[in-house]
Design a protein around this motif. Structure first.
Motif, PDB file in Angstrom:
ATOM      1  N   PHE A   4       0.795  -1.121   0.158  1.00  0.00           N
ATOM      2  CA  PHE A   4      -0.089  -0.056   0.043  1.00  0.00           C
ATOM      3  C   PHE A   4       0.823   1.203  -0.017  1.00  0.00           C
ATOM      4  O   PHE A   4       1.703   1.487   0.862  1.00  0.00           O
ATOM      5  CB  PHE A   4      -0.858   0.111   1.262  1.00  0.00           C
ATOM      6  N   LYS A   5       0.833   1.943  -1.048  1.00  0.00           N
ATOM      7  CA  LYS A   5       1.429   3.289  -1.215  1.00  0.00           C
ATOM      8  C   LYS A   5       2.913   3.204  -1.064  1.00  0.00           C
ATOM      9  O   LYS A   5       3.832   3.890  -0.470  1.00  0.00           O
ATOM     10  CB  LYS A   5       0.985   4.236  -0.204  1.00  0.00           C
ATOM     11  N   ASN A   6       3.579   1.926  -1.504  1.00  0.00           N
ATOM     12  CA  ASN A   6       4.826   1.661  -1.530  1.00  0.00           C
ATOM     13  C   ASN A   6       5.542   1.581  -0.203  1.00  0.00           C
ATOM     14  O   ASN A   6       6.722   1.781  -0.117  1.00  0.00           O
ATOM     15  CB  ASN A   6       5.690   2.199  -2.687  1.00  0.00           C
ATOM     16  N   LYS A   7       4.812   1.795   0.995  1.00  0.00           N
ATOM     17  CA  LYS A   7       5.192   1.875   2.143  1.00  0.00           C
ATOM     18  C   LYS A   7       5.082   0.775   3.159  1.00  0.00           C
ATOM     19  O   LYS A   7       5.513   0.182   3.846  1.00  0.00           O
ATOM     20  CB  LYS A   7       4.723   3.236   2.960  1.00  0.00           C
ATOM     21  N   PHE A   8       3.520   0.361   3.047  1.00  0.00           N
ATOM     22  CA  PHE A   8       3.205  -0.649   3.947  1.00  0.00           C
ATOM     23  C   PHE A   8       3.057  -1.965   3.022  1.00  0.00           C
ATOM     24  O   PHE A   8       2.655  -2.242   1.932  1.00  0.00           O
ATOM     25  CB  PHE A   8       1.782  -0.350   4.557  1.00  0.00           C
ATOM     26  N   LEU A   9       3.827  -2.973   3.851  1.00  0.00           N
ATOM     27  CA  LEU A   9       3.711  -4.321   3.144  1.00  0.00           C
ATOM     28  C   LEU A   9       3.128  -5.528   4.049  1.00  0.00           C
ATOM     29  O   LEU A   9       3.153  -5.510   4.940  1.00  0.00           O
ATOM     30  CB  LEU A   9       5.443  -4.629   2.816  1.00  0.00           C
ATOM     31  N   ALA A  35       3.283 -11.571   7.670  1.00  0.00           N
ATOM     32  CA  ALA A  35       4.475 -10.700   7.633  1.00  0.00           C
ATOM     33  C   ALA A  35       4.197  -9.431   7.450  1.00  0.00           C
ATOM     34  O   ALA A  35       3.146  -9.122   6.464  1.00  0.00           O
ATOM     35  CB  ALA A  35       5.700 -11.130   6.834  1.00  0.00           C
ATOM     36  N   LEU A  36       4.611  -8.370   8.136  1.00  0.00           N
ATOM     37  CA  LEU A  36       4.053  -6.937   7.933  1.00  0.00           C
ATOM     38  C   LEU A  36       5.491  -6.186   7.742  1.00  0.00           C
ATOM     39  O   LEU A  36       6.445  -6.541   8.534  1.00  0.00           O
ATOM     40  CB  LEU A  36       3.553  -6.444   9.182  1.00  0.00           C
ATOM     41  N   GLY A  37       5.372  -5.185   6.841  1.00  0.00           N
ATOM     42  CA  GLY A  37       6.720  -4.356   6.843  1.00  0.00           C
ATOM     43  C   GLY A  37       6.314  -3.026   6.476  1.00  0.00           C
ATOM     44  O   GLY A  37       5.204  -2.824   6.174  1.00  0.00           O
ATOM     45  N   TYR A  38       7.257  -2.074   6.679  1.00  0.00           N
ATOM     46  CA  TYR A  38       7.242  -0.767   6.616  1.00  0.00           C
ATOM     47  C   TYR A  38       8.426  -0.377   6.042  1.00  0.00           C
ATOM     48  O   TYR A  38       9.630  -0.365   6.317  1.00  0.00           O
ATOM     49  CB  TYR A  38       7.246  -0.126   8.058  1.00  0.00           C
ATOM     50  N   ASN A  39       8.362   0.381   4.546  1.00  0.00           N
ATOM     51  CA  ASN A  39       9.322   0.711   3.963  1.00  0.00           C
ATOM     52  C   ASN A  39       9.617   2.133   4.163  1.00  0.00           C
ATOM     53  O   ASN A  39       9.288   3.266   3.697  1.00  0.00           O
ATOM     54  CB  ASN A  39       9.094   0.686   2.213  1.00  0.00           C
ATOM     55  N   PHE A  45      11.912  12.614   5.203  1.00  0.00           N
ATOM     56  CA  PHE A  45      13.227  12.806   5.691  1.00  0.00           C
ATOM     57  C   PHE A  45      14.323  11.852   5.174  1.00  0.00           C
ATOM     58  O   PHE A  45      15.455  12.006   5.451  1.00  0.00           O
ATOM     59  CB  PHE A  45      13.178  12.751   7.451  1.00  0.00           C
ATOM     60  N   LEU A  46      13.884  10.554   4.466  1.00  0.00           N
ATOM     61  CA  LEU A  46      15.065   9.940   3.824  1.00  0.00           C
ATOM     62  C   LEU A  46      15.086   9.887   2.484  1.00  0.00           C
ATOM     63  O   LEU A  46      15.919   9.505   1.582  1.00  0.00           O
ATOM     64  CB  LEU A  46      14.847   8.460   4.187  1.00  0.00           C
ATOM     65  N   GLN A  47      14.196  10.954   1.791  1.00  0.00           N
ATOM     66  CA  GLN A  47      14.170  11.180   0.328  1.00  0.00           C
ATOM     67  C   GLN A  47      15.418  11.431  -0.427  1.00  0.00           C
ATOM     68  O   GLN A  47      15.996  11.291  -1.425  1.00  0.00           O
ATOM     69  CB  GLN A  47      13.029  11.773  -0.113  1.00  0.00           C
ATOM     70  N   ASN A  48      16.133  12.720   0.262  1.00  0.00           N
ATOM     71  CA  ASN A  48      17.085  13.472  -0.479  1.00  0.00           C
ATOM     72  C   ASN A  48      18.388  13.087   0.298  1.00  0.00           C
ATOM     73  O   ASN A  48      19.145  13.926   0.597  1.00  0.00           O
ATOM     74  CB  ASN A  48      16.824  14.925  -0.191  1.00  0.00           C
ATOM     75  N   GLN A  49      18.671  11.690   0.448  1.00  0.00           N
ATOM     76  CA  GLN A  49      20.197  11.209   1.037  1.00  0.00           C
ATOM     77  C   GLN A  49      20.684  10.377   0.128  1.00  0.00           C
ATOM     78  O   GLN A  49      19.862   9.794  -0.634  1.00  0.00           O
ATOM     79  CB  GLN A  49      20.161  10.850   2.326  1.00  0.00           C
ATOM     80  N   SER A  50      21.895  10.230   0.104  1.00  0.00           N
ATOM     81  CA  SER A  50      22.692   9.209  -0.841  1.00  0.00           C
ATOM     82  C   SER A  50      23.348   8.041  -0.084  1.00  0.00           C
ATOM     83  O   SER A  50      24.023   7.368  -0.670  1.00  0.00           O
ATOM     84  CB  SER A  50      23.668  10.076  -1.513  1.00  0.00           C
ATOM     85  N   ILE A  51      22.996   7.842   1.245  1.00  0.00           N
ATOM     86  CA  ILE A  51      23.734   6.867   1.844  1.00  0.00           C
ATOM     87  C   ILE A  51      23.170   5.552   1.682  1.00  0.00           C
ATOM     88  O   ILE A  51      23.422   4.625   1.585  1.00  0.00           O
ATOM     89  CB  ILE A  51      24.142   7.406   3.436  1.00  0.00           C
ATOM     90  N   LEU A  55      15.541   0.582   2.712  1.00  0.00           N
ATOM     91  CA  LEU A  55      15.469   0.432   4.313  1.00  0.00           C
ATOM     92  C   LEU A  55      14.213  -0.006   4.730  1.00  0.00           C
ATOM     93  O   LEU A  55      13.007   0.801   4.501  1.00  0.00           O
ATOM     94  CB  LEU A  55      16.094   1.878   5.017  1.00  0.00           C
ATOM     95  N   LYS A  56      14.073  -1.351   5.161  1.00  0.00           N
ATOM     96  CA  LYS A  56      12.594  -1.741   5.486  1.00  0.00           C
ATOM     97  C   LYS A  56      12.768  -2.310   7.051  1.00  0.00           C
ATOM     98  O   LYS A  56      13.801  -2.720   7.491  1.00  0.00           O
ATOM     99  CB  LYS A  56      12.276  -2.767   4.640  1.00  0.00           C
ATOM    100  N   ILE A  57      11.559  -2.164   7.637  1.00  0.00           N
ATOM    101  CA  ILE A  57      11.454  -2.881   8.898  1.00  0.00           C
ATOM    102  C   ILE A  57      10.496  -4.042   8.603  1.00  0.00           C
ATOM    103  O   ILE A  57       9.476  -3.841   7.828  1.00  0.00           O
ATOM    104  CB  ILE A  57      11.054  -2.157  10.019  1.00  0.00           C
ATOM    105  N   ARG A  58      10.711  -5.331   9.057  1.00  0.00           N
ATOM    106  CA  ARG A  58       9.735  -6.384   8.826  1.00  0.00           C
ATOM    107  C   ARG A  58       9.525  -7.155   9.997  1.00  0.00           C
ATOM    108  O   ARG A  58      10.640  -7.683  10.642  1.00  0.00           O
ATOM    109  CB  ARG A  58      10.170  -7.168   7.708  1.00  0.00           C
ATOM    110  N   GLY A  59       8.547  -7.652  10.350  1.00  0.00           N
ATOM    111  CA  GLY A  59       8.117  -8.540  11.542  1.00  0.00           C
ATOM    112  C   GLY A  59       7.225  -9.571  10.858  1.00  0.00           C
ATOM    113  O   GLY A  59       6.604  -9.210   9.970  1.00  0.00           O
ATOM    114  N   SER A  60       7.604 -10.866  11.406  1.00  0.00           N
ATOM    115  CA  SER A  60       6.774 -12.102  10.818  1.00  0.00           C
ATOM    116  C   SER A  60       6.363 -13.100  12.030  1.00  0.00           C
ATOM    117  O   SER A  60       7.246 -13.145  12.946  1.00  0.00           O
ATOM    118  CB  SER A  60       7.385 -12.556   9.663  1.00  0.00           C
ATOM    119  N   TRP A  61       5.517 -13.918  11.774  1.00  0.00           N
ATOM    120  CA  TRP A  61       4.925 -14.821  12.518  1.00  0.00           C
ATOM    121  C   TRP A  61       4.494 -15.961  11.659  1.00  0.00           C
ATOM    122  O   TRP A  61       4.025 -15.744  10.602  1.00  0.00           O
ATOM    123  CB  TRP A  61       3.973 -14.339  13.443  1.00  0.00           C
TER     124      TRP A  61
END
Length: 108
Positions: A4-9, A35-39, A45-51, A55-61
């Motif tokens: 959803f919106k390329n953020k919520f997985l 499994a739920l994830g967040y992109n 705040f992470l759009q204009n950086q080059s490092i 970066l995703k956070i994911r949890g699963s059961w």
């Protein structure tokens, strides 16, 4: 898989397995997982950086099963060649004995 919106997985699966190593009542097992994830990289705040490029956070059961038990573990075992001596003539009688009780409650 759902995004959803390329953020919520979201991911969900379901598996049903059967094994003859269990009794009739427990032969099949159901194994769901989610499994739920967040992109995080999609946040402003992470759009204009080059490092970081991603970066995703994911949890699963999930539920798993194991049928690695001995064959016929839930069934009774009768062992033969259990001889005994009976009577005044001390006659040898050939027989069998129950060496393991049935366990119908063994399951995945």
């Amino acid at each position: 898989n759902y995004t959803f919106k390329n953020k919520f997985l979201f991911t969900g699966t379901f598996r049903r397995d059967g094994s003859s190593r269990f009794g009739k009542e427990n032969r099949y097992g159901n194994f769901p997982s989610v499994a739920l994830g967040y992109n995080l990289i999609e946040e402003g705040f992470l759009q204009n950086q080059s490092i970081l490029s991603n970066l995703k956070i994911r949890g699963s059961w999930g539920k798993i099963g194991n049928d690695k038990i001995a064959f016929y573990e839930g069934r009774p075992v009768v062992t033969g060649n259990q001889n005994a001596v009976f009577g005044e003539n001390e006659e040898l009688i050939y027989g069998a004995t129950l060496t393991r009780l049935a366990n119908p409650f063994i399951k995945w």
